[in-house]
Scaffold this motif. Structure first.
Motif, PDB file in Angstrom:
ATOM      1  N   ALA A  19       0.905  -1.232  -0.089  1.00 28.71           N
ATOM      2  CA  ALA A  19       0.020  -0.011  -0.213  1.00 28.71           C
ATOM      3  C   ALA A  19       0.753   1.206   0.069  1.00 28.71           C
ATOM      4  O   ALA A  19       0.639   2.266  -0.672  1.00 28.71           O
TER       5      ALA A  19
ATOM      6  N   SER B 175       1.202   3.724  -3.479  1.00 29.84           N
ATOM      7  CA  SER B 175       0.230   4.846  -3.066  1.00 29.84           C
ATOM      8  C   SER B 175       0.528   6.076  -3.849  1.00 29.84           C
ATOM      9  O   SER B 175      -0.846   6.731  -4.070  1.00 29.84           O
TER      10      SER B 175
ATOM     11  N   GLU C 225      -5.509   1.707   6.894  1.00 33.25           N
ATOM     12  CA  GLU C 225      -5.329   0.635   5.637  1.00 33.25           C
ATOM     13  C   GLU C 225      -5.609  -0.681   6.254  1.00 33.25           C
ATOM     14  O   GLU C 225      -6.033  -1.572   5.593  1.00 33.25           O
TER      15      GLU C 225
ATOM     16  N   ARG D 280      -9.109  -1.476   6.840  1.00 29.12           N
ATOM     17  CA  ARG D 280      -9.836  -1.785   5.443  1.00 29.12           C
ATOM     18  C   ARG D 280      -9.409  -3.117   4.887  1.00 29.12           C
ATOM     19  O   ARG D 280     -10.292  -3.893   4.429  1.00 29.12           O
ATOM     20  N   TYR D 281      -8.224  -3.436   5.083  1.00 29.31           N
ATOM     21  CA  TYR D 281      -7.528  -4.950   4.671  1.00 29.31           C
ATOM     22  C   TYR D 281      -8.354  -5.773   5.414  1.00 29.31           C
ATOM     23  O   TYR D 281      -9.019  -7.030   4.726  1.00 29.31           O
TER      24      TYR D 281
END
Length: 156
Positions: A39, A43, A116, A119-120
């Motif tokens: 990520a 990004s 992040e 979310r993952y």
């Protein structure tokens, strides 16, 4: 068939012995950390460290190098350890790492990575529920071609 199963068990046992003999990061944690590093690297954001801004590729490389040092000393056991011990602040200056995306305001890398990771994990949970549902549905319909695929995956 028997020889293939024996070879598979021998290989699995070998991996377990190697893992037991080293300070390895748990595999689920490795997957999460690799996701976070990816990520960062993909990004397109800028990363602030020790008074300078770096592109995403350099930030990813720096975090990976720092991770390797800490993991070798058995200091990283979870993705949260990675965020706290590797990606929060400089070990040299103690200044916090920051990230800025698309010309926006800089935010802490710690918070950015925690978001992040959340979310993952939410996506992984949703996929896991979907896979479990698929297995249940296949078992309810014994003549289903999907059941054949599931059963063949169990054959070692």
């Amino acid at each position: 068939m028997h020889r293939a199963a024996t070879a598979a068990w021998g290989l699995a046992l070998g991996f377990m012995l190697v893992a037991a003999g080293s300070a390895a990061v748990p595999s689920a944690t490795q997957i999460e950390i690799e996701h976070l590093l990816t990520a960062v690297g993909s990004s397109g954001c800028e990363f602030h460290r020790n008074g300078s801004w770096y592109d995403a590729t350099r930030a990813q490389a720096h975090l990976r190098q720092k991770l390797e040092l800490l993991a070798a000393n058995d200091q990283i056991r979870t993705a949260e350890d990675f965020i706290e011990k590797v990606a929060t602040k400089s070990a040299v200056t103690q200044l916090p790492y920051e990230v800025r995306c698309g010309g926006g305001a800089a935010v802490s890398l710690n918070g950015w990575l925690r978001d992040e990771l959340n979310r993952y994990r939410q996506q992984a949970t949703a996929v896991g529920r979907s896979a479990s549902r698929e297995t249940r549905d296949a078992l309810r319909h014994p003549r289903s071609p999907r059941l054949s695929v599931l059963m063949s995956n169990l054959d070692v």
